[in-house]
Design an enzyme around this catalytic site. Structure first.
Site: not given
Ligand SMILES: CC(=O)[C@@H](O)[C@H](O)COP(=O)(O)O
Ligand SMILES: NCC(=O)COP(=O)(O)O
Length: 239
Positions: A7, A10, A18, A43, A45, A49-50, A69, A100, A150, A189-190, A211
């Site tokens: 992902n 970021h 900037r 993603h 959004r 935001r990104h 996403e 998320t 997922e 996620h995380g 990501g």
């Molecule tokens: C759905 C998920 O868990 C992430 O892939 C999502 O993209 C998190 O949002 P941010 O990337 O904006 O943190």
């Molecule tokens: N759906 C999870 C994802 O794409 C990445 O989440 P993260 O590793 O940025 O928290």
């Protein structure tokens, strides 16, 4: 074989800090693919935001497998139909959230989610639903016709000790149940370089979407090495 989806949201966060032209998400995606990433997740959004619309348009054209996403809105379904990504992952969104915070409530909005799934699948897009490891949500995902779920690993990632162990058991049970329902299972996620070992105990996983931790590591060692390090950690997966 457990695949890695990177992902790159970021990378765009750094650029948007900037409102600049660099770093470019597409360059990061190319480097991630070169290092062995199976897919690229981005993603779009509602608040942009990104990731920006132009980022998704470029990625859809240039990466091997784009996983878009998106929230379950008419706007995002329209954009997905224009871009035709390899897959769409339907996620919950709240403007005020930092990231998320949980899985999509499929059971509570089955008709709306089912319509979006049907529309996207009719366009040849693989559809995944980002849900908590909850059996009722899995039943709803099956009813909605999703190709994949997922499993949200945020609670696992944000806890420790007995709470993390309990969440890992929930993830294992949910993966087994999804497999019985005939739905393929991803997770994300995380997930990071330290907590991934527990995730590798979850059966039937097809792909991990990771990501934030990879982009953070890439700031120190570069994207290719950050991706290679994560793929190396995934190798012991034996289900
Ligand atoms: C759905 C998920 O868990 C992430 O892939 C999502 O993209 C998190 O949002 P941010 O990337 O904006 O943190
Ligand atoms: N759906 C999870 C994802 O794409 C990445 O989440 P993260 O590793 O940025 O928290």
């Amino acid at each position: 074989m457990l695949n890695l989806g990177v992902n790159i949201d970021h990378v765009a966060t750094v650029r948007q800090a900037r409102m600049a032209a660099k770093p470019e998400p597409l360059e990061a995606a190319m480097l991630a693919e070169k290092a062995g990433a199976w897919g690229i997740t981005a993603h779009l959004r509602e608040d942009r935001r990104h990731m920006q619309d132009a980022d998704l348009a470029l990625l859809a054209k240039q990466v091997r497998r784009l996983n878009m996403e998106m929230a379950v809105t008419d706007e995002m379904v329209r954009i997905a139909l224009e871009l035709r990504p390899h897959s769409s992952c339907l996620v919950p969104e709240k403007r005020q959230e930092l990231t998320t915070e949980g899985g999509l409530d499929v059971a509570g909005q089955l008709e709306k989610v089912g319509r979006a799934v049907e529309t996207l699948k009719a366009a040849g897009i693989v559809v995944s639903l980002f849900i908590d490891p909850d059996l009722a949500q899995l039943d709803a995902a099956a009813k909605a016709g999703a190709d994949y779920v997922e499993l949200h690993t945020g609670t696992y990632s944000n806890t420790a000790g007995a709470a993390r162990a309990a969440e890992l058991e929930r993830l294992k049970k949910a993966a087994e149940y999804a497999h019985k329902l005939g739905i393929r299972v991803n997770a994300g996620h995380g997930i990071d370089y330290e907590n991934i070992d527990g995730i590798l105990e979850v059966p039937h996983l097809c792909e991990l979407n990771i990501g934030h931790s990879i982009v953070g590591r890439a700031i120190m060692v570069g994207m290719e090495q950050a991706v290679r390090e994560m793929i190396e950690l995934m190798k012991p997966y034996r289900f």
